[in-house]
Write a protein that holds these residues in place. Structure first.
Motif, PDB file in Angstrom:
ATOM      1  N   LEU A 234      19.355  54.371 103.142  1.00  0.00           N
ATOM      2  CA  LEU A 234      18.922  55.758 103.992  1.00  0.00           C
ATOM      3  C   LEU A 234      17.645  56.182 103.446  1.00  0.00           C
ATOM      4  CD1 LEU A 234      20.309  57.404 106.082  1.00  0.00           C
ATOM      5  CD2 LEU A 234      21.429  58.708 104.283  1.00  0.00           C
ATOM      6  N   THR A 235      17.635  56.471 101.915  1.00  0.00           N
ATOM      7  CA  THR A 235      16.219  56.980 101.512  1.00  0.00           C
ATOM      8  C   THR A 235      15.138  55.994 101.780  1.00  0.00           C
ATOM      9  OG1 THR A 235      16.893  55.830  99.452  1.00  0.00           O
ATOM     10  CG2 THR A 235      17.845  58.041  99.499  1.00  0.00           C
ATOM     11  N   PHE A 236      15.260  54.793 102.139  1.00  0.00           N
ATOM     12  CA  PHE A 236      14.234  53.874 102.512  1.00  0.00           C
ATOM     13  C   PHE A 236      13.873  54.138 104.188  1.00  0.00           C
ATOM     14  CE2 PHE A 236      15.110  51.597  98.706  1.00  0.00           C
ATOM     15  CZ  PHE A 236      13.734  52.016  97.929  1.00  0.00           C
ATOM     16  N   GLY A 237      14.366  55.068 104.573  1.00  0.00           N
ATOM     17  CA  GLY A 237      14.119  55.333 106.186  1.00  0.00           C
ATOM     18  C   GLY A 237      14.918  54.536 107.214  1.00  0.00           C
TER      19      GLY A 237
END
Lengths: 272, 338
Positions: A234-237
């Motif tokens: 999620l933090t990588f998009g």
């Protein structure tokens, strides 16, 4: 014929709620409509070799509409399949907490006096701490499996039903609006909101990773967790791996709340 | 509780406090003794008086709760005594809780009073409060996906970045994403004392997403509630008559605020309990150093977490009791009925 927007909203809300319940029944009776033989593991929905999530696509089959999450698990069929676990826990917790709360509320009203005050005191203690933490504490003792989650949610939720039952029992209005059916009509919005709210709590508990028995349990919270790997992507998009599961359950919670709200409005309007 | 004496209110909350400790003791007695022993190496479990009868055990347990002598915690979040874990995290928890709730309340109050008197939203029935808890999960994950994942503007986890913390001697790391600062152990204040703008800005950047994840649902809920109450008050006969005769000299909002004050205070108690639950969720999503996060990791670790879970539960419940007590004391003249 006059157009009544309230009826339209109630009709749409009810239709959506029934669609979710239909999917839940289909999961329980005929899971092969999702293209899987069993709903015991999320790995049954693994559609790609790569573990890296792939974005939503309108090509190459309906299972790609919401994309895939970690392990190549197709999101749309997994979300539909997750209703079996989530709604089983939700309906069981809702039933137990409503029955237990109503029974204790009835006892409090029947006995009155010191017993009623004592029951109110217990309710006040149970609702002092955030109910999520009360549930997690009880879940620790009950052990985190399906039954444990049901026990924890029921134990954390029934104090609210005690208060509601006593409030409704003491509710006095005109003769026209004082029968048992009327009281049930006033209780119905609570049941509907609880359906949504408890579904949300099931998702929150499994999102925390509280399910030791099966790390691949087919559940919305676990789809957004998967051993903590989902948050990394999620933090990588990879927005879809959290947005679609959230949207899927929020639609249900939203429509239960909306229907509850409108029924409450109808009941209040009739009283006036 | 109209006209209640302060001593009556204090007695009521004292009894709730005692009830809470009995509830925690009851749950604790369901935990196998072998698991509890894990948190008390050597003979230190004697602090709980496990060889005494059940009544004495309760008092031993109560003493442990009050003194913080709750053994050791060995979780992914923290390894050390339970007391040190809570004492490290509680200053930041109180700051985060206080700032976020106060700002949410102020913004929702302003919006609610304005919309209630201008748009007259009395016909809108109040929302049910229970789905609010789930909205904290929704707002947390959506904000994380958008502002950290897609846009990359804000950090996704932690309370400080390790690189900026390493450059300052007054900041020390005691575990994964746990930082202590001197002299107050509140990063916000200590960065001002030490004149460190880099730490100050870094802290604010890390706080932004958890803050808005709590702020948005709380403000929306409270705003709708206050708007509804303000509108009902605005439409009351005395208010309509007073406004039409200009009896309030154009300062009618003061009378509306007075009229709804006790109802807002009462609702704030319910909102605060759910807000605390939201703080637990948000701190877990963002790994934001917090007692709520410690509680989750404690409950997740069956073998080495129960005493940490019980103590953090106790501390968070005490915060709620103090808040409710404070509200009841300042709302002594308020009516319970609407």
């Amino acid at each position: 014929m006059r157009y009544n927007p309230r009826n339209l909203i109630m009709g749409i809300s009810l239709a959506f709620i029934l669609l979710y319940i239909l999917a839940f029944i289909s999961d329980a009776l005929y899971p092969s409509y999702l293209g899987v033989r069993t709903l015991s593991t999320l790995l049954a929905f693994k559609k790609t070799v790569s573990v890296i999530p792939s974005p939503p696509s309108l090509n190459n089959g309906w299972w790609r509409y919401f994309g895939t999450t970690y392990y190549g698990i197709a999101l749309l069929p997994a979300l539909l399949g997750s209703l079996k676990f989530d709604f089983t826990v939700m309906f069981a917790s809702l039933g137990i907490s409503t029955l237990a709360g109503s029974a204790i509320g009835f006892l409090a009203n029947y006995a009155g006096g010191a017993i009623k005050k004592f029951i109110f005191y217990i309710v006040r203690i149970m609702t002092t701490a955030p109910y999520l933490l009360v549930m997690l504490l009880i879940l620790y003792v009950a052990r985190p499996d399906e039954t444990g989650i049901i026990i924890a949610i029921s134990a954390g939720w029934f104090p609210f039903n005690i208060i509601r039952y006593i409030e409704l029992s003491e509710f006095k209005n005109s003769k026209k609006h004082s029968g048992n059916w009327w009281k049930l009509a006033k209780f119905l919005p609570y049941i509907l909101t609880d359906m949504g709210a408890i579904s949300g709590i099931v998702v929150i508990i499994t999102y925390f990773g509280f399910y030791f028995k099966n790390p691949f349990v087919v559940d919305i919270g676990n789809i957004m967790y998967l051993g903590g790997n989902v948050i990394t992507f999620l933090t990588f998009g990879a927005w879809w791996i959290a947005v679609f599961p959230l949207l899927f359950i929020t639609v249900f919670i939203g429509f239960t709340t909306l229907l509850s709200y409108e029924i409450k409005g109808v009941v209040s309007g009739a009283e006036e | 509780m109209r006209g209640a004496k302060v001593t009556d209110i204090l007695l009521k909350y004292f009894l709730i406090f005692i009830g809470l400790t009995i509830f925690l003791f009851t749950v604790y007695k369901f935990v196998p003794i072998a698991v509890i022993k894990n948190d008390f190496p050597g003979n230190s479990i004697q602090v709980l008086g496990i060889n005494r009868n059940i009544v004495f055990q309760y008092f031993y347990f109560l003493r442990s709760l009050l003194t913080g002598n709750m053994g050791y915690s060995n979780t992914l979040f923290y390894s050390g005594t339970v007391y040190s874990a809570v004492s490290i995290t509680i200053p930041e928890t109180l700051l985060f809780l206080g700032v976020t709730f106060a700002i949410s309340y102020m913004v929702s109050y302003f919006i609610g009073i304005y919309s209630g008197t201008v748009f007259k939203t009395a016909k809108i029935v109040n929302m049910n409060i229970f789905p609010l808890l789930f909205l904290y999960l929704v707002s947390g994950l959506i904000l994380l996906a958008v502002f950290s994942g897609i846009l990359g503007w804000l950090p996704s986890h932690g309370i400080l970045s390790s690189s900026s913390a390493a450059l300052n001697g007054w900041v020390s790391s005691t575990g994964s994403s746990i930082y202590t600062t001197s002299p107050t152990n509140i990063i916000f204040i200590d960065s001002i004392i030490h004149g460190s703008s880099s730490i100050f800005l870094n802290f604010l950047k890390h706080m932004a997403l958890p803050f808005f994840s709590l702020f948005i649902p709380t403000t929306v809920y409270l705003g709708v509630f206050i708007s509804h109450e303000a509108s009902i008050e605005y439409n009351k006969k005395y208010m309509r008559a007073g406004i039409s005769r200009n009896a309030f000299m154009d300062s009618y909002t003061i009378y509306i605020k007075r009229g709804i004050r006790s109802r807002i205070f009462r609702e704030m108690k319910s909102v605060f309990v759910i807000f605390m639950g939201g703080m637990v969720i948000v701190s877990y999503i963002f790994s934001y150093m917090n007692t709520g996060e410690f509680a989750i990791y404690s409950f997740l670790n069956y073998d080495y977490g129960i005493m940490g879970g019980i103590y953090s539960f106790f501390v968070l419940a005490i915060i709620v009791i103090i808040f409710d007590l404070f509200i009841d004391i300042i709302n002594r003249g308020g009516r319970n009925e609407i």
